[in-house]
Design an enzyme around this catalytic site. Sequence first.
Site, PDB file in Angstrom:
ATOM      1  N   PRO A 111      39.132  44.895  23.858  1.00 23.89           N
ATOM      2  CG  PRO A 111      39.384  47.455  23.628  1.00 23.89           C
ATOM      3  CD  PRO A 111      39.158  46.096  24.533  1.00 23.89           C
ATOM      4  CD  GLU A 112      41.414  38.986  22.568  1.00 26.00           C
ATOM      5  OE1 GLU A 112      42.339  38.308  22.111  1.00 26.00           O
ATOM      6  OE2 GLU A 112      40.559  38.673  23.089  1.00 26.00           O
ATOM      7  NE  ARG A 129      56.622  29.924  31.558  1.00 26.56           N
ATOM      8  CZ  ARG A 129      56.231  30.917  31.163  1.00 26.56           C
ATOM      9  NH1 ARG A 129      56.919  31.484  30.253  1.00 26.56           N
ATOM     10  NH2 ARG A 129      55.491  31.640  31.756  1.00 26.56           N
ATOM     11  NE  ARG A 176      35.168  46.170  34.021  1.00 28.85           N
ATOM     12  CZ  ARG A 176      35.427  44.946  33.807  1.00 28.85           C
ATOM     13  NH1 ARG A 176      35.146  44.478  32.780  1.00 28.85           N
ATOM     14  NH2 ARG A 176      35.738  44.377  34.596  1.00 28.85           N
ATOM     15  CG  HIS A 190      30.804  56.162  31.092  1.00 32.12           C
ATOM     16  ND1 HIS A 190      30.895  56.200  32.464  1.00 32.12           N
ATOM     17  CD2 HIS A 190      29.738  55.490  30.875  1.00 32.12           C
ATOM     18  CE1 HIS A 190      29.857  55.766  32.794  1.00 32.12           C
ATOM     19  NE2 HIS A 190      28.842  55.269  31.928  1.00 32.12           N
TER      20      HIS A 190
END
Length: 275
Positions: A2-3, A155, A111, A92
């Site tokens: 998920p973003e 950068r 996870r 889970h």
Amino acid sequence: MPELPEVETVRRALQPHLTGRRILHVECHAETLRRPLDLVGRPELMGARVLELRRRAKYMLAELDSGFALLLHLGMTGRCHVDGPDVAPRPHDRVSWSLDDGRIWRLEDARKFGLAELHRLPEPGADPAILSDLGPEPLSPDFGAGYLREVCRGRRLAIKALLMDGKAVAGIGNIYASEACFRARIRPATPAGRISLARLQRLAGAVREVLVEAIDAGGTTISDFAAPDGSEGSFRTRLDVYGRDGEPCDRCREGGIRRLVIAGRSTFDCPRCQR
DNA sequence: AACACGTCCTGAGCGC
DNA sequence: TGCGCTCAGGACGTGT
């Protein structure tokens, strides 16, 4: 998985179920997620009412009337559910919060890269100190070409890696970083400090555009992501490059999409139309 | 068996 | 030489 768009999709789905509810009971079915779980027997949580559910970067914050907030992160595989009283926990499911309407809010996370923690809020509506290093929200007025120029200055880091750095910009992950670079026609490996203001302008617009479209589509499901009602995000069908190596580029019709690795993550671009 | 959409930590390398 | 910053790479459970 998920973003920002996926977390926002979850937040929108969850928010009506949680706002105004009291938390009567909490159970943890794991010792630790990303960090040790410490939610049982906490007076800041027991009996507290949820005032609102908001999002910051890829985090969700359930603000409580105790002056604390439940800080949640879905990690790679996290899902939220709001279950009826008779629904048994999934294999889970890691945390269950019993609500005062009889339902059970659950965090499922195979996870265990996720997070569920209590944090004090400095004032109502503010973020906890633990989030203070995050960069601006890409859909807020604080984000734009001017800001990008500032944060890119000097950068050497690849621009795609910079987009994924939460201290630079909040909430962009591996999928949308590749997609935004494609839309802006910028090679993801380009050192951030060597991109002109005009191109950063394109990039800022591309970031906002792809995130808004993905939120409208309910996010992207590659394999794991699902909203609390079980529905999958439909933005996968609109990905231009992510996961499409070997396919022809829909924009230039000549280049082939390739996969490369930048800062250790799979990255996708069209070397012909991204310079 | 390699690879996975996130974060955090480490250590190498750099400029001052 | 030392300090502070930047950056790449690995580690973290588990599932496909």
